[in-house]
Motif scaffolding. Structure first.
Motif, mmCIF file in Angstrom:
data_model
loop_
_atom_site.group_PDB
_atom_site.id
_atom_site.type_symbol
_atom_site.label_atom_id
_atom_site.label_comp_id
_atom_site.label_asym_id
_atom_site.label_seq_id
_atom_site.Cartn_x
_atom_site.Cartn_y
_atom_site.Cartn_z
ATOM 1 N N TYR A 60 1.226 5.254 8.167
ATOM 2 C CA TYR A 60 2.283 4.047 8.101
ATOM 3 C C TYR A 60 3.485 4.395 8.993
ATOM 4 O O TYR A 60 3.941 5.364 9.234
ATOM 5 N N LYS A 103 -7.508 9.663 6.725
ATOM 6 C CA LYS A 103 -5.928 9.871 6.928
ATOM 7 C C LYS A 103 -5.473 8.358 6.929
ATOM 8 O O LYS A 103 -6.167 7.291 7.475
ATOM 9 N N GLU A 104 -4.266 8.081 6.092
ATOM 10 C CA GLU A 104 -3.478 6.637 6.268
ATOM 11 C C GLU A 104 -2.565 7.015 7.055
ATOM 12 O O GLU A 104 -1.623 8.040 6.725
ATOM 13 N N THR A 115 2.121 10.227 7.285
ATOM 14 C CA THR A 115 0.661 10.220 7.591
ATOM 15 C C THR A 115 0.182 10.849 6.162
ATOM 16 O O THR A 115 0.767 11.884 5.474
ATOM 17 N N HIS A 168 0.567 -1.137 -0.045
ATOM 18 C CA HIS A 168 -0.074 0.032 0.055
ATOM 19 C C HIS A 168 0.617 1.017 0.234
ATOM 20 O O HIS A 168 0.619 2.138 -0.668
ATOM 21 N N ARG A 209 1.431 4.643 -2.734
ATOM 22 C CA ARG A 209 1.250 5.999 -2.501
ATOM 23 C C ARG A 209 2.679 6.585 -2.954
ATOM 24 O O ARG A 209 2.454 7.833 -3.760
ATOM 25 N N GLU A 214 0.324 -0.344 9.013
ATOM 26 C CA GLU A 214 -0.734 0.824 8.587
ATOM 27 C C GLU A 214 -1.858 0.609 9.576
ATOM 28 O O GLU A 214 -2.233 -0.336 9.929
ATOM 29 N N LYS A 215 -2.447 1.675 9.455
ATOM 30 C CA LYS A 215 -3.784 1.989 10.187
ATOM 31 C C LYS A 215 -4.332 3.287 9.410
ATOM 32 O O LYS A 215 -3.810 4.137 8.802
ATOM 33 N N THR A 216 -5.877 3.137 9.265
ATOM 34 C CA THR A 216 -6.521 4.093 8.995
ATOM 35 C C THR A 216 -7.294 5.164 9.861
ATOM 36 O O THR A 216 -7.706 4.362 11.006
#
Length: 215
Positions: free
Chosen positions: A148, A145-146, A165, A37, A41, A139-141
């Motif tokens: 890493y 916002k994502e 972010t 992911h 980006r 990663e988290k959402t």
């Protein structure tokens, strides 16, 4: 401030992250997904231009705040200009890194080592394949916002973890945490991914009369 301490500060201040070009077979499934992911980006981005504001905190106190501009291009090129409160310029032409301190009228020059992955600016401007070999990625959402989180696998890194972010698919901030509890946050604005940057941006002209130190 000693030269080494100064170089450490600019290293922590610079933008981090670089596109992943290959996945290794020993990466776990979750880590591989996060790395993939992050690749999506970053992989299309070969240059960045942005304004930044930096804030350094330790033990609940703000020890330093600064702002300026940065330009980065692969491979190995970047220019990091601090405007306030104290001027400083760090430039890499892909072969050497120049640190200019106008207040001291001093320029420190060191060779750029593309294999060094503990300096955030080198991560962005360096070879993409280095990241997956040097960091574990999760990663988290958070709403739109994502986030890493990158943890260095080497024990000699300048930081314990680094967070990138993305807000609406655009890199908006970078947070670095070191073993002493110091937290460095860099927030970006006016971000221009794949900006057309003149090659002259990454060439540093040593001011006449400045003291030159080669490391």
């Amino acid at each position: 401030m000693a030269v080494m301490n100064t170089m450490t500060q600019w290293g922590k201040a610079c933008l981090a992250g670089v596109a992943l070009m290959s996945m290794t077979p020993w990466a776990g499934a979750d880590e591989l997904s996060a790395a993939q992911h992050l690749t999506q980006r970053l992989e299309p981005v070969t240059s960045y231009a942005a304004d930044f504001s930096q804030r350094i905190e330790g033990n609940g106190h703000v020890s330093q705040q600064s702002k300026g501009q940065m330009w980065v291009a692969r491979p190995g090129k970047f220019r990091w200009v601090v405007d306030a409160p104290y001027s400083q310029v760090v430039v890499s032409d892909g072969k050497e890194v120049y640190l200019h301190d106008p207040d001291l009228d001093q320029v420190t020059i060191r060779k750029l080592d593309p294999q060094v992955t503990n300096t955030p600016a080198l991560l962005l401007s360096g070879q993409a394949s280095e990241l997956v070999h040097s960091y574990s990625v999760t990663e988290k959402t958070q709403g739109s916002k994502e986030v890493y989180t990158l943890k260095p696998k080497s024990t000699d890194s300048l930081f314990d973890r680094l967070q990138m972010t993305f807000d609406s698919s655009r890199l908006s901030s970078l947070d670095m945490y070191d073993a002493s509890g110091q937290h460095t946050q860099v927030a970006f604005s006016n971000v221009q991914p794949n900006a057309q940057i003149s090659d002259s941006t990454f060439h540093f002209q040593i001011p006449k009369g400045a003291e030159v130190i080669r490391e």
